[in-house]
Enzyme design. Structure first.
Site, mmCIF file in Angstrom:
data_model
loop_
_atom_site.group_PDB
_atom_site.id
_atom_site.type_symbol
_atom_site.label_atom_id
_atom_site.label_comp_id
_atom_site.label_asym_id
_atom_site.label_seq_id
_atom_site.Cartn_x
_atom_site.Cartn_y
_atom_site.Cartn_z
ATOM 1 N N TYR A 33 9.683 -5.990 -3.834
ATOM 2 C CA TYR A 33 9.233 -7.289 -3.341
ATOM 3 C C TYR A 33 7.745 -7.493 -3.575
ATOM 4 C CZ TYR A 33 7.062 -5.257 0.886
ATOM 5 O OH TYR A 33 6.262 -4.566 1.760
ATOM 6 N N ARG A 52 2.164 -6.315 -10.616
ATOM 7 C CA ARG A 52 2.685 -5.190 -9.826
ATOM 8 C C ARG A 52 4.206 -5.265 -9.709
ATOM 9 N NH1 ARG A 52 0.339 -4.300 -4.003
ATOM 10 N NH2 ARG A 52 1.575 -6.155 -3.626
ATOM 11 N N ARG A 100 29.844 -0.023 -4.102
ATOM 12 C CA ARG A 100 28.856 0.920 -3.606
ATOM 13 C C ARG A 100 28.945 2.253 -4.355
ATOM 14 N NH1 ARG A 100 27.925 4.840 0.157
ATOM 15 N NH2 ARG A 100 25.885 4.758 1.175
ATOM 16 N N LYS A 147 6.697 -0.839 -4.695
ATOM 17 C CA LYS A 147 6.774 -1.715 -3.512
ATOM 18 C C LYS A 147 8.235 -2.038 -3.200
ATOM 19 C CE LYS A 147 4.425 -5.788 -1.637
ATOM 20 N NZ LYS A 147 4.022 -5.218 -0.360
ATOM 21 N N GLU A 179 -2.541 5.365 4.287
ATOM 22 C CA GLU A 179 -2.830 3.925 4.373
ATOM 23 C C GLU A 179 -2.305 3.419 5.704
ATOM 24 O OE1 GLU A 179 -0.626 1.959 1.145
ATOM 25 O OE2 GLU A 179 0.942 3.467 1.337
ATOM 26 N N LEU A 204 0.366 2.505 -1.861
ATOM 27 C CA LEU A 204 0.579 1.320 -2.672
ATOM 28 C C LEU A 204 -0.757 0.879 -3.259
ATOM 29 C CD1 LEU A 204 2.839 -0.763 -3.432
ATOM 30 C CD2 LEU A 204 1.787 -2.239 -1.721
HETATM 31 N N1 PMP Z 1 -0.010 -0.584 1.534
HETATM 32 C C1 PMP Z 1 1.204 -0.897 2.009
HETATM 33 C C2 PMP Z 1 2.086 0.191 2.493
HETATM 34 C C3 PMP Z 1 1.623 -2.237 2.071
HETATM 35 O O1 PMP Z 1 2.835 -2.548 2.549
HETATM 36 C C4 PMP Z 1 0.724 -3.243 1.634
HETATM 37 C C5 PMP Z 1 1.104 -4.703 1.725
HETATM 38 N N2 PMP Z 1 2.281 -4.999 1.117
HETATM 39 C C6 PMP Z 1 -0.526 -2.867 1.135
HETATM 40 C C7 PMP Z 1 -0.861 -1.526 1.105
HETATM 41 C C8 PMP Z 1 -1.513 -3.891 0.652
HETATM 42 O O2 PMP Z 1 -1.136 -4.415 -0.598
HETATM 43 P P1 PMP Z 1 -1.548 -5.882 -1.044
HETATM 44 O O3 PMP Z 1 -3.034 -5.952 -0.918
HETATM 45 O O4 PMP Z 1 -1.101 -5.985 -2.424
HETATM 46 O O5 PMP Z 1 -0.858 -6.814 -0.090
#
Ligand code: PMP
Length: 284
Positions: A33, A52, A100, A147, A179, A204
Site C-alpha cells: 500500500y 516506492r 487459498r 510496505k 522506527e 521502511l
Molecule cells: N515507517 C513505517 C513503519 C511506516 O508505516 C511509515 C508510514 N507508512 C513510515 C515509516 C513513514 O513513511 P512515509 O514517510 O513514506 O509515510
C-alpha cells in the site's frame, strides 16, 4: 456522506465496493500500500510514493497493475470526485483472488483499491504540543522495507502506547530504535546534528524521511544516519518522527522522560515548516 472509492477500474459509492473473500490481501496480507497526503487539493511527494510502490511490488514478485501516469490520473480523479481538500489518498494493491494456497497463484489479476480520507494534516494538535512515545520491542518481520499491509504488530505497539497514556511507540530491536509504529524516528544531539537510523531491510524507507533529510542538508543541518538507543534519545535535545500524514511530528516525552525542556523544539518546528512549504511547491 458516502465516499466514492476505486475498485479495479470502477469508481463506486463505498457501500457498493466489493472485494472477494478469496482475495489474498484479505487472507494472507499479500498486498502492499501507499498513503499520499493532500493539502489544498494537491498531493505531496506523489512521484516518491509511486516509485516506492513499484519497489514494494517488485520485492513481492508482482508486476505493477498500471503505469505511474495512470496511477496519478486515478489519484487525481479520486481527489476530484471526493472534493478532497485536505487529508490523504490510500492505495492498496493485492495479488488478487485465488484458491487459498501459500504459493503465489499464476495468471491472477491483481486487485487495486483506492479511497480518500479527509483529515486536518496541517493543523494537528500533536504537531503543536508534541507527542509522547513509549518504547516497545519490535516484533515485526524481517522485510520492513516492503510496505505491506501486515500491520498487526504496529497496531499492537500503538495500543500498548495508548494503554500507557502515550501517543505512539518507538520499536526497539537489539537495543536500538528501528522506527515508530508508522513513522521514521529521529533525535537531535546537543550540537544540532539530526540522528536517524540508516536505511536497510529493518525499516521502511520513508518518502517524508528522504525529503526531510534533503531539506535539512539544504538548511546546513548536519545529519547522521545510524542506529541510536532509547538511552541516547532520552538525553537528546529534541526528538521527532516523520511520515506522509504527520509530516514532521515533534516528540516531547520518551518512556516518561521529558526531552529537552519538554516543549516542541526549534529543529522539529523548522523542519515541519520547511517540509510543508517546499513540498507544496511540487504538489500535484
Ligand atoms: N515507517 C513505517 C513503519 C511506516 O508505516 C511509515 C508510514 N507508512 C513510515 C515509516 C513513514 O513513511 P512515509 O514517510 O513514506 O509515510
Amino acid at each position: 456522506m458516502s465516499r466514492t472509492v476505486y475498485v479495479n477500474g470502477q469508481y463506486l459509492p463505498e457501500e457498493d465496493a466489493k472485494i472477494s473473500v478469496f482475495d489474498r490481501g484479505f487472507l494472507m496480507a499479500d498486498a502492499v500500500y501507499e498513503v499520499t497526503s493532500v493539502i489544498d487539493g494537491k498531493m505531496l511527494d506523489f512521484p516518491g510514493h509511486a516509485a516506492r510502490l513499484q519497489r514494494s511490488l517488485e520485492a513481492i514478485g508482482m508486476t505493477p497493475p498500471c503505469t505511474t501516469a495512470e496511477l496519478k490520473a486515478i489519484h487525481r480523479e479520486m481527489i476530484a470526485r471526493n472534493e478532497l481538500v485536505e487529508g490523504l489518498v490510500y492505495l492498496q494493491v493485492t495479488r488478487g483472488a485465488a484458491d487459498r494456497d501459500f504459493a503465489y497463484p499464476v495468471g491472477v489479476e491483481p486487485s487495486m483499491v483506492l479511497f480518500t480520507q479527509a483529515k486536518n494534516v496541517v493543523d494537528s494538535p500533536l504537531a503543536k504540543h508534541g507527542m509522547k512515545v513509549i518504547s516497545t520491542p519490535d516484533i515485526r518481520w524481517g522485510r520492513r522495507d516492503i510496505k505491506t499491509v501486515q500491520l498487526l504488530a504496529p497496531s499492537m505497539g500503538k495500543m500498548a502506547a495508548k494503554a500507557a497514556g502515550a501517543d505512539d511507540a518507538w520499536l526497539v530491536e537489539d537495543g536500538f530504535v528501528t522506527e515508530g509504529t508508522s513513522n521514521n524516528a529521529y533525535i537531535v544531539k546537543p550540537d544540532g546534528t539530526i540522528v536517524t537510523r540508516d536505511l536497510s531491510n529493518d525499516i521502511l524507507s520513508g518518502i517524508t524521511r528522504a525529503a526531510v533529510l534533503r531539506f535539512a542538508g539544504e538548511a546546513q543541518i548536519k545529519v547522521e544516519e545510524r542506529p541510536f538507543t532509547i538511552e541516547e534519545a532520552k538525553m537528546a535535545t529534541e526528538a521527532f518522527v516523520t511520515s506522509a500524514t504527520t509530516f514532521v511530528g515533534p516528540v516531547v516525552e520518551i518512556d516518561g522522560v521529558r526531552i529537552g525542556d519538554g516543549n516542541v523544539g526549534p529543529t522539529a518546528r523548522r523542519l515541519r515548516e520547511l517540509y510543508i512549504a517546499e513540498s507544496l511547491k511540487t504538489a500535484l
